[in-house]
Enzyme design. Sequence first.
Site, PDB file in Angstrom:
ATOM      1  CG  ASN A  30      -0.381  -0.186   2.518  1.00  0.00           C
ATOM      2  OD1 ASN A  30       0.633  -0.850   2.648  1.00  0.00           O
ATOM      3  ND2 ASN A  30      -0.992   0.388   3.531  1.00  0.00           N
ATOM      4  CB  ILE A  31       1.765   3.667  -2.242  1.00  0.00           C
ATOM      5  CG1 ILE A  31       2.731   2.502  -2.504  1.00  0.00           C
ATOM      6  CG2 ILE A  31       2.495   5.008  -2.362  1.00  0.00           C
ATOM      7  CD1 ILE A  31       3.368   2.479  -3.863  1.00  0.00           C
ATOM      8  CD  GLU A  32      -1.381   4.982   4.367  1.00  0.00           C
ATOM      9  OE1 GLU A  32      -0.841   5.824   5.121  1.00  0.00           O
ATOM     10  OE2 GLU A  32      -2.034   4.002   4.776  1.00  0.00           O
ATOM     11  CD  GLU A  47      -5.540  -5.862  -1.191  1.00  0.00           C
ATOM     12  OE1 GLU A  47      -4.876  -4.808  -1.076  1.00  0.00           O
ATOM     13  OE2 GLU A  47      -6.376  -6.226  -0.366  1.00  0.00           O
TER      14      GLU A  47
HETATM   15  N1  THU Z   1      -5.179  -1.392   2.582  1.00  0.00           N
HETATM   16  C1  THU Z   1      -4.635  -2.232   1.659  1.00  0.00           C
HETATM   17  O1  THU Z   1      -3.563  -1.961   1.109  1.00  0.00           O
HETATM   18  N2  THU Z   1      -5.312  -3.357   1.347  1.00  0.00           N
HETATM   19  C2  THU Z   1      -6.456  -3.789   1.958  1.00  0.00           C
HETATM   20  O2  THU Z   1      -6.951  -4.850   1.651  1.00  0.00           O
HETATM   21  C3  THU Z   1      -7.110  -2.929   2.940  1.00  0.00           C
HETATM   22  C4  THU Z   1      -6.450  -1.639   3.231  1.00  0.00           C
HETATM   23  C5  THU Z   1      -4.424  -0.203   2.977  1.00  0.00           C
HETATM   24  C6  THU Z   1      -4.994   1.119   2.548  1.00  0.00           C
HETATM   25  C7  THU Z   1      -4.365   2.045   3.571  1.00  0.00           C
HETATM   26  O3  THU Z   1      -3.073   2.417   3.122  1.00  0.00           O
HETATM   27  C8  THU Z   1      -4.199   1.206   4.804  1.00  0.00           C
HETATM   28  O4  THU Z   1      -4.351  -0.143   4.386  1.00  0.00           O
HETATM   29  C9  THU Z   1      -5.171   1.500   5.926  1.00  0.00           C
HETATM   30  O5  THU Z   1      -6.449   1.580   5.505  1.00  0.00           O
END
Ligand code: THU
Length: 137
Positions: A53-55, A66
Amino acid sequence: MNLLNEPVSTEDLIDALQREALGALERARAPYSGFQVGAAVYTEDGKIYTGCNIENSSLTLVICAERVALLNALSDGAKGIKAIMVVSGSGDFCYPCGICRQFIAEFAPDSALYIAGRKGIKKYSVSELLPHPFVRK
Ligand code: THU
């Protein structure tokens, strides 16, 4: 991208996907939520692609692990996606969000979804997680 030598047993595949997803999790950019997620996808031609995940400081431009993994595979020309593994830094089962479910339903409809956590590994079909996907013919 990693290449698995075929034929590969389901057990070996799950091990490899979990290992790769955990490796990707270490590369998560999640300073805002502190919630790290890693994903790995396995393609028809035996390749494994990963994502984390990348914020972003806008907070709205979050992209989940995913979708990053799938985009890595798709942008490399991958055709069939056979399996997707998701792991989280918390060790809890991390179910794909609604947007990812829609994305998976469209680009990996036949894949097995493995969700790994400290209590084991769960397996789902795409239709179990998204029974009535939006599809445009
Ligand atoms: N997130 C994912 O990368 N995949 C998931 O299945 C659920 C949530 C991430 C998004 C965000 O960066 C962090 O988790 C918290 O919500």
